[in-house]
Design an enzyme around this catalytic site. Structure first.
Site, PDB file in Angstrom:
ATOM      1  N   LYS A   1       0.841  -1.209   0.000  1.00 47.21           N
ATOM      2  CA  LYS A   1       0.000   0.000   0.000  1.00 47.21           C
ATOM      3  C   LYS A   1       0.873   1.254   0.000  1.00 47.21           C
ATOM      4  O   LYS A   1       0.688   2.150  -0.830  1.00 47.21           O
ATOM      5  CB  LYS A   1      -0.897   0.007   1.255  1.00 47.21           C
ATOM      6  N   ASN A   2       1.823   1.320   0.929  1.00 47.73           N
ATOM      7  CA  ASN A   2       2.584   2.564   1.066  1.00 47.73           C
ATOM      8  C   ASN A   2       3.500   2.823  -0.124  1.00 47.73           C
ATOM      9  O   ASN A   2       3.818   3.971  -0.416  1.00 47.73           O
ATOM     10  CB  ASN A   2       3.387   2.559   2.372  1.00 47.73           C
TER      11      ASN A   2
ATOM     12  N   CYS B   1      -4.333  13.388  12.957  1.00 48.85           N
ATOM     13  CA  CYS B   1      -5.022  12.126  12.694  1.00 48.85           C
ATOM     14  C   CYS B   1      -4.960  11.293  13.955  1.00 48.85           C
ATOM     15  O   CYS B   1      -4.363  11.711  14.937  1.00 48.85           O
ATOM     16  CB  CYS B   1      -4.417  11.404  11.505  1.00 48.85           C
TER      17      CYS B   1
ATOM     18  N   ARG C   1       1.286  14.568  13.350  1.00 50.35           N
ATOM     19  CA  ARG C   1       1.811  14.289  12.013  1.00 50.35           C
ATOM     20  C   ARG C   1       1.857  15.526  11.106  1.00 50.35           C
ATOM     21  O   ARG C   1       1.132  15.620  10.125  1.00 50.35           O
ATOM     22  CB  ARG C   1       0.989  13.176  11.344  1.00 50.35           C
TER      23      ARG C   1
ATOM     24  N   ASP D   1       4.645   0.576  12.184  1.00 48.18           N
ATOM     25  CA  ASP D   1       3.401  -0.009  11.673  1.00 48.18           C
ATOM     26  C   ASP D   1       3.207  -1.466  12.093  1.00 48.18           C
ATOM     27  O   ASP D   1       2.171  -2.061  11.778  1.00 48.18           O
ATOM     28  CB  ASP D   1       3.364   0.083  10.136  1.00 48.18           C
TER      29      ASP D   1
ATOM     30  N   ARG E   1      -8.616  -0.111   4.786  1.00 49.02           N
ATOM     31  CA  ARG E   1      -7.684   0.856   4.184  1.00 49.02           C
ATOM     32  C   ARG E   1      -6.364   0.184   3.832  1.00 49.02           C
ATOM     33  O   ARG E   1      -5.667   0.636   2.924  1.00 49.02           O
ATOM     34  CB  ARG E   1      -7.401   1.997   5.164  1.00 49.02           C
TER      35      ARG E   1
HETATM   36  C1  UD1 Z   1       4.742   6.735   6.442  1.00 51.39           C
HETATM   37  C2  UD1 Z   1       3.788   5.591   6.259  1.00 51.39           C
HETATM   38  C3  UD1 Z   1       3.222   5.158   7.601  1.00 51.39           C
HETATM   39  C4  UD1 Z   1       4.344   4.863   8.591  1.00 51.39           C
HETATM   40  C5  UD1 Z   1       5.318   6.038   8.656  1.00 51.39           C
HETATM   41  C6  UD1 Z   1       6.549   5.742   9.520  1.00 51.39           C
HETATM   42  C7  UD1 Z   1       2.851   5.977   4.056  1.00 51.39           C
HETATM   43  C8  UD1 Z   1       1.655   6.343   3.252  1.00 51.39           C
HETATM   44  N1  UD1 Z   1       2.694   6.000   5.402  1.00 51.39           N
HETATM   45  O1  UD1 Z   1       3.987   7.822   6.965  1.00 51.39           O
HETATM   46  O2  UD1 Z   1       2.423   3.997   7.407  1.00 51.39           O
HETATM   47  O3  UD1 Z   1       3.811   4.666   9.881  1.00 51.39           O
HETATM   48  O4  UD1 Z   1       5.780   6.359   7.328  1.00 51.39           O
HETATM   49  O5  UD1 Z   1       7.208   4.616   9.056  1.00 51.39           O
HETATM   50  O6  UD1 Z   1       3.901   5.634   3.530  1.00 51.39           O
HETATM   51  N2  UD1 Z   1       7.127  14.367  10.728  1.00 51.39           N
HETATM   52  C9  UD1 Z   1       7.277  15.717  10.977  1.00 51.39           C
HETATM   53  N3  UD1 Z   1       7.170  16.589   9.927  1.00 51.39           N
HETATM   54  C10 UD1 Z   1       6.947  16.165   8.639  1.00 51.39           C
HETATM   55  C11 UD1 Z   1       6.805  14.784   8.398  1.00 51.39           C
HETATM   56  C12 UD1 Z   1       6.904  13.912   9.461  1.00 51.39           C
HETATM   57  O7  UD1 Z   1       7.489  16.122  12.118  1.00 51.39           O
HETATM   58  O8  UD1 Z   1       6.878  17.011   7.736  1.00 51.39           O
HETATM   59  C13 UD1 Z   1       7.216  13.408  11.843  1.00 51.39           C
HETATM   60  C14 UD1 Z   1       5.930  12.607  12.056  1.00 51.39           C
HETATM   61  O9  UD1 Z   1       5.019  13.297  12.874  1.00 51.39           O
HETATM   62  C15 UD1 Z   1       6.457  11.350  12.690  1.00 51.39           C
HETATM   63  C16 UD1 Z   1       7.828  11.143  12.002  1.00 51.39           C
HETATM   64  O10 UD1 Z   1       8.167  12.412  11.471  1.00 51.39           O
HETATM   65  O11 UD1 Z   1       6.673  11.546  14.073  1.00 51.39           O
HETATM   66  C17 UD1 Z   1       7.839  10.124  10.893  1.00 51.39           C
HETATM   67  O12 UD1 Z   1       6.791  10.391   9.984  1.00 51.39           O
HETATM   68  P1  UD1 Z   1       6.882  10.020   8.434  1.00 51.39           P
HETATM   69  O13 UD1 Z   1       8.025   9.096   8.221  1.00 51.39           O
HETATM   70  O14 UD1 Z   1       6.854  11.274   7.649  1.00 51.39           O
HETATM   71  O15 UD1 Z   1       5.535   9.244   8.211  1.00 51.39           O
HETATM   72  P2  UD1 Z   1       4.576   9.284   6.945  1.00 51.39           P
HETATM   73  O16 UD1 Z   1       5.381   9.480   5.719  1.00 51.39           O
HETATM   74  O17 UD1 Z   1       3.446  10.211   7.227  1.00 51.39           O
END
Ligand code: UD1
Length: 421
Positions: free
Chosen positions: A22-23, A118, A123, A308, A400
């Site tokens: 999915k991701n 969320c 996030r 995850d 999902r």
């Molecule tokens: C992706 C995955 C999700 C997984 C996560 C961590 C997808 C669609 N989703 O989510 O299933 O749980 O990676 O492996 O691929 N953060 C910030 N600022 C930002 C972006 C992130 O502070 O601009 C923080 C987040 O709040 C979190 C951490 O960084 O604490 C990691 O998040 P991130 O790796 O970005 O997760 P996603 O890409 O949203």
């Protein structure tokens, strides 16, 4: 609304095919915005989130055909007809932000609703935005939207992520493929989904080095072309189902699984006395000696233990011999499965981002409420081992990220069914 009803106690035996990730698919699909030629994705999973991404891309002018019952997605974006990703779609799925990098790269403009908080924490998307700014985008944040402009096109830049972010790495990687000059992304995410995206972009003509390491170097090109790409296997679906024979007993072979996708998780399972063996065409999982042993773990970016899979392994540990400590280091609020597991008889204490699990000898079935995708999966797993009936409500969370969970598990002998109301 559908419910899943699980009657615990049946040992599992059989084979479970692992779907495309999915991701990975959620970041490969927006890559279709980078070119006017067709991008074909094979091994696509059939999930609600993929449908949401289709809806979003269609609203931007991408034409999408689902072939072979949704296993193949043929995407083509001859022209971008709209630059706005509307709140109504973005609020359903945070990964919607992944259209911003491609829109800016191809068109010099993108307007995307900011995702709200969320269920698993705040996030934010600040890293996505800061990286795009470093590449020359000018951002205007108003009315809940980010309006991003780069009239002369994006420019290559050196950007170091202050913390590892999967989504921000994907967004900047896509943006950099069409930027002028060289982009170097430091402290980049190394997840298999990033490697998969880089491979697809390279097949489209991008010049990328370093995927799978923490430094990505991208030499911008003038245009990208079409490609056909097979989506990598879903390591999170795999890890989730690997818990099933560990918690319920029996043995299951996971087809299309590779240990390298999931080695930190497999190592923890082995430490808990669950055997993970390489077999022809996949991985086989069964308990080593009967009982499962307590293990400690903390979540980290890849190659560390994936957040995850935290809820699912914790669920197994509720029935282990001894005390396990689980530290969630990626997201706040990611223990929402805990109160439901406690209702099923688990013994868990939470202190901030740490959970202490004291193994019990049995769980009891109960009606439970799914709160997010991975929490829901953990409740189904708990139901497989619990005495009596577990009713998992709000199954849309599960849909999902898992293709017909009840089919894959009942094919191995689990007593599980979906009931529509
Ligand atoms: C992706 C995955 C999700 C997984 C996560 C961590 C997808 C669609 N989703 O989510 O299933 O749980 O990676 O492996 O691929 N953060 C910030 N600022 C930002 C972006 C992130 O502070 O601009 C923080 C987040 O709040 C979190 C951490 O960084 O604490 C990691 O998040 P991130 O790796 O970005 O997760 P996603 O890409 O949203």
């Amino acid at each position: 609304m559908d419910k899943i009803i699980v009657t615990g106690g049946a040992a599992l035996k059989g084979r479970i095919p692992i779907s495309g990730a999915k991701n990975a698919c959620l970041t490969l699909m927006p890559a279709a915005l980078l070119t006017d030629e067709p991008l074909t994705l094979t091994n696509a999973p059939r999930l609600a989130d993929i449908h949401t991404m289709k809806e979003l891309l269609s609203s931007l002018g991408c034409e999408i055909a689902s072939l072979q019952e949704g296993r193949v997605l043929a995407l083509g974006t001859q022209t971008i007809s709209n630059h706005l990703a509307h709140y109504d779609i973005v609020r359903k799925m945070r990964a919607s932000i992944l259209v911003l990098g491609p829109l800016l790269a191809r068109e010099g403009r993108g307007v995307v609703s900011l995702p709200g908080g969320c269920a698993i924490g705040a996030r934010p998307v600040d890293l996505h935005l800061r990286g795009l700014e470093a590449m020359g985008a000018v951002l205007d944040l108003r009315d809940g939207y980010v309006d991003a402009n780069a009239p002369g096109g994006l420019k290559g830049a050196v950007f170091e992520f202050p913390m590892v972010s999967v989504g921000a790495t994907e967004n900047l990687l896509m943006a950099a493929t069409l930027a002028k000059g060289t982009t170097v992304l430091k402290n980049a995410a190394r997840e298999p989904e990033i490697v998969d995206l880089a491979r697809c972009l390279r097949a489209m003509g991008a010049q990328i080095e370093g995927e799978g390491t923490s430094t990505l170097t991208i030499e911008g090109v003038d245009r990208l072309g079409g490609a056909t790409h097979r989506v990598v296997a879903d390591r999170i679906e795999l890890g989730t189902y690997m818990i099933a024979p560990a918690i319920a007993g029996g043995e299951v072979v996971f087809e299309g699984a590779e240990r390298s996708l999931i080695s930190s998780f497999a190592d923890k399972l082995e430490a808990a006395d669950v055997e993970v063996a390489d077999v022809d065409g996949g991985l086989r999982v069964r308990r080593k000696n009967g009982a499962v042993r307590a293990v400690d773990f903390e979540t980290e970016p890849f190659p560390g233990f994936p957040t995850d899979l935290q809820a699912q392994l914790m669920t197994l540990l509720t029935l282990a011999e001894g005390r396990s400590t689980v530290a969630e280091k990626i997201f706040e609020n990611r223990f929402m499965h805990v109160p439901e597991l406690i209702r099923m008889g688990a013994k868990i204490d939470i202190d901030g981002s740490t959970a202490v699990v004291d193994g019990v000898s049995e769980l009891r079935g109960a009606p439970v409420m799914a709160s997010d995708l991975r929490a829901s999966a953990s409740l189904v797993l708990a139901g497989l081992a619990a005495q009596g009936e577990t009713i998992v409500n709000r199954v849309y969370h599960l849909d999902r990220g898992y293709e017909r969970v009840e089919k894959k598990l009942s094919a191995c002998g689990a007593n599980i069914e979906r009931v529509s109301e």
